[in-house]
Design an enzyme around this catalytic site. Structure first.
Site: not given
Length: 365
Positions: A101, A105-106, A111, A113, A115, A132, A230-231, A283, A291
């Site tokens: 995750r 999010h990065d 891009g 990087d 940050s 975040n 999200h599994t 899940d 899966d």
């Protein structure tokens, strides 16, 4: 490649002079100022070599991502990362989901990087943005960075560490492997507003998801496949409480959410709109296994987030989900890997762009 017929001989002479001691005026000329066939062949060969040399210089300075980027500068880098994960992930297997995750999010803000790792003294960094606030794994990444700085100072970027840890953590828990070309450089700007505006919130409808993914050069197939992460992992009631208690001005509960599932959540998990701490499995019953279970739940209207449910509101993405569910896990793994590789290249800084931060949480390090 330089055209044999269109390159002016004087230009060829000049290029030749750059790569030899030959003076342009010393090249043999025939009558009427023309050049001999032998000389012209020599000039074109030299020009071709010169062009390839110059192109090589430009490719080198451009510094695109490549496999084993640190093979010479820090040959143990990738093994140090994988060994650290192998050593610690079994004590905290739930860390795999936060690390993937974090990579996601990065990459969605300026891009890939690094940050997202930067701390702010004014509370205005990406870390401080609502999407975040529940991110974990910052200390884990920083510990890896410390080890790498001791091995190869100012060499391995925080952005590459994020990308590699995401992959290795998923693999360590039995999930798919994907290629991670390296050579990313770090950014020094980390802004709360940019994170809030670019990271897809769990309340996203399909239009919002499509737009935010398209902004990163990712298509609907990438949207469906990357949602498959999200599994594994967990979330909090704060990410979906509105679906249960305050969906709209006219409807309290999201009609797209399976009523039995919603009743169970209200009775046993998110007992009020103000519950911001209770942990939920994304899940249920399969959160530790990478899966196809997540997609099956989405088709049953039991995806935890509104953004999960949104994937079924478009005919193209709905078909993709059905194809995945009716296919093999191996096929899913391969497709997921391609989208992860694609996401890992989003707006990367390479070559002379960006920096190598020595402390991932400090912008000016």
């Amino acid at each position: 490649m330089i055209s044999y017929y269109k390159v002016d001989p004087p230009l060829l002479l000049y290029i030749l002079s750059l790569f030899s001691d030959t003076k342009p005026e010393s090249i043999e000329k025939q009558d009427r100022g023309s050049y001999s066939i032998k000389t012209m062949k020599l000039l074109h060969v030299m020009a071709a070599f010169a062009a390839m040399f110059l192109m090589g210089m430009f490719v080198s300075s451009d510094g695109q991502l490549q496999m084993n980027f640190y093979a010479k500068s820090c040959p143990k880098a990738e093994k140090i990362i994988s060994d650290h994960i192998e050593k610690h992930i079994h004590n905290g297997p739930s860390l795999a989901a936060p690390l993937i995750r974090m990579h996601f999010h990065d990459c969605f803000v300026r891009g890939c990087d690094g940050s997202v790792l930067i701390n702010s003294t004014s509370g205005n960094a990406e870390k401080d943005a609502p999407p975040n606030l529940t991110l974990r794994g910052f200390g884990f990444v920083e510990r890896i960075k410390t080890i790498l700085e001791a091995e190869c100072p100012r060499t391995v970027s925080c952005a590459d560490i994020i990308a590699l840890t995401a992959r290795d953590a998923v693999v360590a828990t039995g999930g798919p492997w994907w290629s991670v070309p390296t050579g990313r450089r770090d950014g020094r700007i980390s802004n709360l507003t940019e994170a809030s505006n670019n990271i897809p919130p769990p309340t996203s409808n399909f239009t919002t998801l499509q737009r935010l993914f398209a902004n990163q050069g990712l298509n609907l197939k990438d949207l469906v496949l990357l949602s498959g992460a999200h599994t594994i992992g967990v979330s909090h009631c704060s990410s979906m409480n509105t679906r249960l208690y305050n969906f709209s001005t006219t409807v309290k509960q999201d009609p797209a959410l399976d009523s039995e599932y919603a009743a169970n959540l209200k009775a046993n998990k998110c007992k009020s709109l103000n519950d911001n701490t209770t942990i939920l499995e994304m899940d249920p019953g399969s959160r530790k296994s990478f899966d196809l279970s997540y997609y099956r739940l989405v088709l049953k209207r039991r995806g935890l987030f509104q953004s999960d449910s949104a994937l079924t509101t478009n005919s193209a993405t709905l078909k993709m989900i059905n194809d995945l569910v009716n296919g093999s896990e191996e096929k899913f793994y391969k497709a997921f890997a391609k989208s992860m590789e694609k996401m890992g290249r989003v707006k990367v800084k390479t070559g002379s762009a960006g920096v190598i931060r020595t402390v991932c949480s400090v912008a000016g390090s």
